[in-house]
Write a protein that holds these residues in place. Structure first.
Motif, PDB file in Angstrom:
ATOM      1  N   ARG B  29     -62.736   3.620  20.393  1.00  0.00           N
ATOM      2  CA  ARG B  29     -63.482   3.670  19.143  1.00  0.00           C
ATOM      3  C   ARG B  29     -63.325   2.358  18.394  1.00  0.00           C
ATOM      4  O   ARG B  29     -64.287   1.851  17.820  1.00  0.00           O
ATOM      5  CB  ARG B  29     -62.985   4.849  18.311  1.00  0.00           C
ATOM      6  CG  ARG B  29     -63.611   4.971  16.951  1.00  0.00           C
ATOM      7  CD  ARG B  29     -64.050   6.415  16.673  1.00  0.00           C
ATOM      8  NE  ARG B  29     -64.699   6.504  15.368  1.00  0.00           N
ATOM      9  CZ  ARG B  29     -65.983   6.198  15.163  1.00  0.00           C
ATOM     10  NH1 ARG B  29     -66.736   5.783  16.175  1.00  0.00           N
ATOM     11  NH2 ARG B  29     -66.514   6.301  13.958  1.00  0.00           N
ATOM     12  N   GLY B  30     -62.113   1.806  18.430  1.00  0.00           N
ATOM     13  CA  GLY B  30     -61.855   0.520  17.784  1.00  0.00           C
ATOM     14  C   GLY B  30     -62.741  -0.568  18.358  1.00  0.00           C
ATOM     15  O   GLY B  30     -63.343  -1.350  17.622  1.00  0.00           O
ATOM     16  N   ARG B  31     -62.855  -0.600  19.691  1.00  0.00           N
ATOM     17  CA  ARG B  31     -63.702  -1.612  20.329  1.00  0.00           C
ATOM     18  C   ARG B  31     -65.156  -1.468  19.894  1.00  0.00           C
ATOM     19  O   ARG B  31     -65.830  -2.432  19.552  1.00  0.00           O
ATOM     20  CB  ARG B  31     -63.636  -1.436  21.847  1.00  0.00           C
ATOM     21  CG  ARG B  31     -62.569  -2.237  22.497  1.00  0.00           C
ATOM     22  CD  ARG B  31     -62.398  -1.808  23.941  1.00  0.00           C
ATOM     23  NE  ARG B  31     -61.018  -1.974  24.343  1.00  0.00           N
ATOM     24  CZ  ARG B  31     -60.483  -3.149  24.594  1.00  0.00           C
ATOM     25  NH1 ARG B  31     -61.201  -4.253  24.487  1.00  0.00           N
ATOM     26  NH2 ARG B  31     -59.221  -3.255  24.924  1.00  0.00           N
ATOM     27  N   LEU B  33     -66.372  -0.085  17.237  1.00  0.00           N
ATOM     28  CA  LEU B  33     -66.597  -0.447  15.837  1.00  0.00           C
ATOM     29  C   LEU B  33     -66.462  -1.946  15.630  1.00  0.00           C
ATOM     30  O   LEU B  33     -67.206  -2.542  14.858  1.00  0.00           O
ATOM     31  CB  LEU B  33     -65.606   0.302  14.941  1.00  0.00           C
ATOM     32  CG  LEU B  33     -65.818   1.802  14.826  1.00  0.00           C
ATOM     33  CD1 LEU B  33     -64.629   2.447  14.163  1.00  0.00           C
ATOM     34  CD2 LEU B  33     -67.071   2.084  14.020  1.00  0.00           C
ATOM     35  N   ALA B  34     -65.504  -2.541  16.356  1.00  0.00           N
ATOM     36  CA  ALA B  34     -65.228  -3.962  16.130  1.00  0.00           C
ATOM     37  C   ALA B  34     -66.452  -4.806  16.453  1.00  0.00           C
ATOM     38  O   ALA B  34     -66.709  -5.824  15.814  1.00  0.00           O
ATOM     39  CB  ALA B  34     -64.032  -4.390  16.976  1.00  0.00           C
ATOM     40  N   ARG B  35     -67.218  -4.374  17.472  1.00  0.00           N
ATOM     41  CA  ARG B  35     -68.404  -5.150  17.843  1.00  0.00           C
ATOM     42  C   ARG B  35     -69.452  -5.139  16.739  1.00  0.00           C
ATOM     43  O   ARG B  35     -70.290  -6.020  16.672  1.00  0.00           O
ATOM     44  CB  ARG B  35     -68.986  -4.596  19.140  1.00  0.00           C
ATOM     45  CG  ARG B  35     -68.259  -5.098  20.372  1.00  0.00           C
ATOM     46  CD  ARG B  35     -69.089  -4.863  21.619  1.00  0.00           C
ATOM     47  NE  ARG B  35     -69.150  -3.449  21.972  1.00  0.00           N
ATOM     48  CZ  ARG B  35     -68.242  -2.843  22.734  1.00  0.00           C
ATOM     49  NH1 ARG B  35     -67.211  -3.534  23.203  1.00  0.00           N
ATOM     50  NH2 ARG B  35     -68.338  -1.566  23.019  1.00  0.00           N
ATOM     51  N   GLN B  36     -69.410  -4.124  15.873  1.00  0.00           N
ATOM     52  CA  GLN B  36     -70.436  -4.017  14.837  1.00  0.00           C
ATOM     53  C   GLN B  36     -70.073  -4.758  13.556  1.00  0.00           C
ATOM     54  O   GLN B  36     -70.891  -4.860  12.659  1.00  0.00           O
ATOM     55  CB  GLN B  36     -70.674  -2.539  14.492  1.00  0.00           C
ATOM     56  CG  GLN B  36     -71.108  -1.711  15.668  1.00  0.00           C
ATOM     57  CD  GLN B  36     -71.198  -0.251  15.306  1.00  0.00           C
ATOM     58  OE1 GLN B  36     -71.524   0.103  14.189  1.00  0.00           O
ATOM     59  NE2 GLN B  36     -70.884   0.625  16.263  1.00  0.00           N
ATOM     60  N   VAL B  37     -68.838  -5.200  13.473  1.00  0.00           N
ATOM     61  CA  VAL B  37     -68.379  -5.802  12.226  1.00  0.00           C
ATOM     62  C   VAL B  37     -68.233  -7.306  12.432  1.00  0.00           C
ATOM     63  O   VAL B  37     -67.667  -7.745  13.431  1.00  0.00           O
ATOM     64  CB  VAL B  37     -67.034  -5.185  11.800  1.00  0.00           C
ATOM     65  CG1 VAL B  37     -66.471  -5.912  10.610  1.00  0.00           C
ATOM     66  CG2 VAL B  37     -67.223  -3.715  11.485  1.00  0.00           C
ATOM     67  N   PRO B  38     -68.788  -8.095  11.528  1.00  0.00           N
ATOM     68  CA  PRO B  38     -68.651  -9.554  11.659  1.00  0.00           C
ATOM     69  C   PRO B  38     -67.189  -9.984  11.716  1.00  0.00           C
ATOM     70  O   PRO B  38     -66.323  -9.354  11.118  1.00  0.00           O
ATOM     71  CB  PRO B  38     -69.350 -10.093  10.406  1.00  0.00           C
ATOM     72  CG  PRO B  38     -69.554  -8.922   9.509  1.00  0.00           C
ATOM     73  CD  PRO B  38     -69.580  -7.717  10.361  1.00  0.00           C
ATOM     74  N   GLU B  39     -66.973 -11.085  12.430  1.00  0.00           N
ATOM     75  CA  GLU B  39     -65.588 -11.468  12.721  1.00  0.00           C
ATOM     76  C   GLU B  39     -64.774 -11.799  11.488  1.00  0.00           C
ATOM     77  O   GLU B  39     -63.581 -11.562  11.462  1.00  0.00           O
ATOM     78  CB  GLU B  39     -65.584 -12.673  13.670  1.00  0.00           C
ATOM     79  CG  GLU B  39     -65.360 -12.256  15.113  1.00  0.00           C
ATOM     80  CD  GLU B  39     -65.286 -13.460  16.014  1.00  0.00           C
ATOM     81  OE1 GLU B  39     -64.448 -14.314  15.739  1.00  0.00           O
ATOM     82  OE2 GLU B  39     -66.072 -13.536  16.972  1.00  0.00           O
ATOM     83  N   GLN B  41     -64.527 -10.344   8.891  1.00  0.00           N
ATOM     84  CA  GLN B  41     -63.920  -9.180   8.252  1.00  0.00           C
ATOM     85  C   GLN B  41     -62.784  -8.594   9.069  1.00  0.00           C
ATOM     86  O   GLN B  41     -62.131  -7.647   8.650  1.00  0.00           O
ATOM     87  CB  GLN B  41     -64.984  -8.111   8.032  1.00  0.00           C
ATOM     88  CG  GLN B  41     -65.892  -8.465   6.884  1.00  0.00           C
ATOM     89  CD  GLN B  41     -66.800  -7.314   6.530  1.00  0.00           C
ATOM     90  OE1 GLN B  41     -66.456  -6.166   6.700  1.00  0.00           O
ATOM     91  NE2 GLN B  41     -67.969  -7.647   6.023  1.00  0.00           N
ATOM     92  N   ARG B  42     -62.579  -9.121  10.265  1.00  0.00           N
ATOM     93  CA  ARG B  42     -61.458  -8.619  11.076  1.00  0.00           C
ATOM     94  C   ARG B  42     -60.341  -9.656  11.002  1.00  0.00           C
ATOM     95  O   ARG B  42     -60.218 -10.528  11.834  1.00  0.00           O
ATOM     96  CB  ARG B  42     -61.924  -8.406  12.517  1.00  0.00           C
ATOM     97  CG  ARG B  42     -62.900  -7.269  12.605  1.00  0.00           C
ATOM     98  CD  ARG B  42     -63.300  -7.004  14.027  1.00  0.00           C
ATOM     99  NE  ARG B  42     -64.546  -7.685  14.379  1.00  0.00           N
ATOM    100  CZ  ARG B  42     -64.718  -8.359  15.519  1.00  0.00           C
ATOM    101  NH1 ARG B  42     -63.734  -8.491  16.372  1.00  0.00           N
ATOM    102  NH2 ARG B  42     -65.868  -8.906  15.775  1.00  0.00           N
ATOM    103  N   ARG B  43     -59.565  -9.498   9.989  1.00  0.00           N
ATOM    104  CA  ARG B  43     -58.642 -10.575   9.635  1.00  0.00           C
ATOM    105  C   ARG B  43     -57.425 -10.663  10.551  1.00  0.00           C
ATOM    106  O   ARG B  43     -56.643 -11.570  10.457  1.00  0.00           O
ATOM    107  CB  ARG B  43     -58.188 -10.423   8.192  1.00  0.00           C
ATOM    108  CG  ARG B  43     -59.245 -10.837   7.209  1.00  0.00           C
ATOM    109  CD  ARG B  43     -58.841 -10.450   5.824  1.00  0.00           C
ATOM    110  NE  ARG B  43     -58.678  -9.009   5.713  1.00  0.00           N
ATOM    111  CZ  ARG B  43     -58.277  -8.385   4.602  1.00  0.00           C
ATOM    112  NH1 ARG B  43     -57.960  -9.103   3.558  1.00  0.00           N
ATOM    113  NH2 ARG B  43     -58.167  -7.087   4.560  1.00  0.00           N
ATOM    114  N   MET B  45     -57.238 -11.137  13.665  1.00  0.00           N
ATOM    115  CA  MET B  45     -57.353 -11.901  14.901  1.00  0.00           C
ATOM    116  C   MET B  45     -56.673 -13.270  14.792  1.00  0.00           C
ATOM    117  O   MET B  45     -56.591 -13.844  13.749  1.00  0.00           O
ATOM    118  CB  MET B  45     -58.798 -12.055  15.264  1.00  0.00           C
ATOM    119  CG  MET B  45     -59.443 -10.715  15.542  1.00  0.00           C
ATOM    120  SD  MET B  45     -60.958 -10.886  16.439  1.00  0.00           S
ATOM    121  CE  MET B  45     -61.669 -12.244  15.583  1.00  0.00           C
TER     122      MET B  45
END
Lengths: 251, 45, 222, 162
Positions: B29-31, B33-39, B41-43, B45
């Motif tokens: 599920r994380g994967r 969702l992660a593809r749908q959110v701009p990078e 916002q995924r702090r 990484m």
């Protein structure tokens, strides 16, 4: 690049947890000796006790985060409370299953309604209720507030459940290691502590991941809302542009 | 002496299987969702 | 605060007197539960007699869920809740009023069910001295907890299912303590019964206290 | 609905509540927490007091002392198995349990609950006094396990090894 909820830190943590589980299986199923009274059955304790302890810890975190949310109203605390309750529910389910499988050959029954077992069942149902509140189709802030209030109730139940064997007469045995003179032999104790450490690591690792998944869920919701709003605005401006150019000042 | 290996292996098996399933589903599920959110916002990484 | 409470309680009771939902629907439902238990357990008369206290309180709790739903459905219709919130009434007063009205209805229901238990289950109500305070304390606890969760779940689209799920585990201690106290009152030695009554009083006090202090929060939250 | 465009996509995590409301909520919550703590303390004391009322079982000596009160009520009795006699007939057990020097003879309608049922183990039996009060008639036994864990004596395990 990185399209998952993992980061370097969680990868390291996850690897350690995995190694820990291998060690726990090795010690729990092979190296640790059988118990004098219950024989091999004692091996189920290395799953049962740590999951129970960590689940109680998880619910305590949920309660603390709920209080913090009610005071601060930040998304961070909301997500911590939610994630911790989810993991706690899974661990408590593991506690119940392992306890029943241990109870049948040892006590002679899968289940009995003594104080410890009853309060554990109650706690489990309360958590399910809490998670049901989490799924309510509501405005996000409203849902978070509701869940925080409902979450507070986990505290008294957790405390009563934890001390049930001390306060009341139960079929369930009293505390083994959380007392002044642990009545448990060396390698058995070591395996039990190893189990506690491994499940605590698992909790932290899962917690980080769950937090990120929940965070992403919120972001996707926001994005969906943004796109929907943008579309409506486009529609509105497309359809209304010619008949009524100046929408702002008129109304 | 009691031979409770059936119970023991069921217990370990059930708990580990449940954990594996839950971790797998959560990361999947994380994967997704992660593809749908701009990078940005995924702090983490 | 007390005047506000009396106002809200009076309003609720007047509503009930005029609509008679509790009398015409909830009370028959409670009696139906009692009768169904009797159908299910009839082959062994002994079981029915032994389980009387527990069955009585299970019937009370089921009906209480319905009563709570009704009490707060009244507030949601036509945005009455917003009116209540904006009315300037003391939130603690609103809470006390709701609890009082709910408790009054539940007490009537319990009297009716008690009659049903005597008639259908052949129960012997000897220890009135213990039974009456037990009813009072348990009712207060259920009404207070019910009002807290009622306001939480009122207005939600899924309130019919979420309210029992949240409320029943919370009032489970009431079920345990009231059943034990009733069993002591109906038959055995009553010394144990008084201790269970103490637990009921603590439960009721805790939920009334919780409601008095947090009802303003809940009113805004929901 | 608020349709003003957001300046940054991430910043729209719910507008902060108005300060006055927030302040009130916090005060109410503080009072609530204090109250819950106080009530928790009272509840704790009460639970400590109530513990003898919420009995899962009576110990053998208490059950003997309260024999008249208990009558033909169902209850649970706890004691250590001191004299395990072999099964009498099909599906019946007769044995003696003891607690604090009081011995109670038990008739059990059923087989041994688990392999741990043996002399020296504490057990909880569910049932009632026989009409004359001389024996305890049980239909359910639970073996109560102590919270002590000891490795099996290596001397007993070794013979299997070469």
């Amino acid at each position: 690049m990185n399209d998952s909820t993992a980061s370097t830190g969680t990868r390291v943590l996850g690897s350690i947890t995995l190694v820990g589980f291998a060690a726990l299986l090795l010690f729990g199923l092979v190296l640790s000796p059988a118990d004098a009274a219950q024989g091999e059955l004692v091996r189920m304790m290395y799953v049962h006790v740590p999951t129970a302890f960590v689940a109680f810890g998880a619910f305590t975190v949920t309660v603390a985060a709920s209080v913090a949310y009610l005071l601060r109203r930040t998304e961070w605390w909301d997500l911590v409370a939610h994630g911790s309750a989810e993991i706690g529910a899974v661990l408590l389910a593991a506690t119940l299953v392992s306890g029943m499988l241990w109870g049948r050959p040892t006590w002679g029954v899968y289940w009995t309604w003594d104080a410890r077992l009853t309060t554990t069942a109650l706690l489990f149902v309360l958590v399910l209720g809490y998670l049901a509140v989490r799924r309510l189709p509501l405005d996000r802030d409203k849902r978070a507030g509701l869940a925080a209030v409902v979450g507070l109730l986990l505290l008294p139940t957790t405390i009563v459940c934890h001390y049930a064997t001390t306060w009341w007469r139960t079929l369930h045995q009293g505390p083994t290691i959380a007392r002044a003179d642990p009545q448990i032999d060396g390698l058995l104790l070591f395996t039990l502590v190893l189990g506690l450490a491994v499940f605590a690591l698992l909790y932290v690792w899962m917690m980080v991941h769950r937090f990120r998944v929940l965070y992403l869920e919120h972001r996707v919701e926001d994005l969906g809302l943004d796109t929907a709003i943008a579309e409506r605005r486009r529609e509105a401006s497309g359809a209304l542009a010619t008949p009524r150019p100046a929408t702002g000042p008129v109304t | 002496m009691t031979d409770g290996w059936g119970y023991i292996l069921t217990c370990y098996g059930l708990v580990l299987a449940a954990l594996v399933v839950i971790v797998a589903r959560s990361s999947q599920r994380g994967r997704k969702l992660a593809r749908q959110v701009p990078e940005e916002q995924r702090r983490w990484m | 605060m007390w005047r506000d409470a009396a106002l809200v309680a009076g309003k609720d009771l007047r509503l009930e007197l005029r609509s008679r939902v509790a009398i015409n629907q909830v009370a028959p439902f409670a009696l139906l539960v009692l009768v169904l238990f009797a159908f299910a357990l009839d082959p062994d008369r002994g079981i029915l007699a032994r389980a009387t206290a527990g069955l009585y309180w299970v019937a009370v709790l089921f009906s209480a869920v319905l009563a709570v739903q009704r009490a707060f459905a009244v507030e949601v219709a036509d945005g009455v809740r917003d009116g209540l919130r904006l009315s300037g009434l003391d939130p603690a007063g609103i809470f006390v009023g709701k609890v009082a009205a709910l408790a009054a209805q539940l007490l009537v229901l319990e009297a009716l069910l008690g009659l049903g238990v005597v008639v259908f289950y052949d129960a012997d109500v000897a220890g009135m001295l213990l039974l009456v305070p037990t009813c009072l304390a348990a009712t207060l606890g259920v009404a207070a907890a019910g009002s807290l969760y009622g306001i939480l779940s009122a207005g939600l689209r899924v309130k019919e299912t979420i309210l029992p799920l949240l409320l029943l585990p919370v009032v489970a201690p009431v079920l345990v303590a009231a059943t034990q106290a009733f069993e002591a009152g109906l038959s055995g030695p009553t010394s144990d019964g008084w201790r269970w009554l103490g637990l009921l009083i603590v439960f009721a006090a805790a939920y009334v206290g919780l409601g008095l202090t947090t009802f303003d929060l809940l009113l805004e939250e929901s | 609905m608020d349709v003003t465009p957001r300046t940054a996509p991430g910043s729209g995590v719910g507008a902060p509540p108005a300060p006055s409301r927030r302040h009130r909520g916090r005060r109410g919550l503080a009072i609530g927490l204090v109250l819950v703590a106080a009530l928790g303390a009272v509840g704790f004391l009460l639970i400590k007091q109530i513990d003898s009322a919420s009995l899962y079982y009576y110990n053998a000596d208490e059950a003997v002392a309260k024999r008249d009160d208990l009558g033909d009520q169902r209850f649970r009795i706890q004691g250590t198995v001191v004299d395990e006699r072999s099964a009498v007939g099909d599906d019946r057990l007769a044995f003696t349990i003891a607690f604090a020097g009081t011995r109670v003879e038990v008739d059990h309608d059923g087989v041994e609950p688990s392999a741990l049922f043996e002399e020296g183990m504490p057990v909880v039996c569910e049932g009632r006094w026989s009409p004359d009060g001389s024996r305890f008639v049980s239909d359910r036994i639970e073996v109560k396990h102590s919270s002590e864990y000891k490795a099996e004596n290596p001397d007993r395990v070794d013979p299997a090894a070469p």
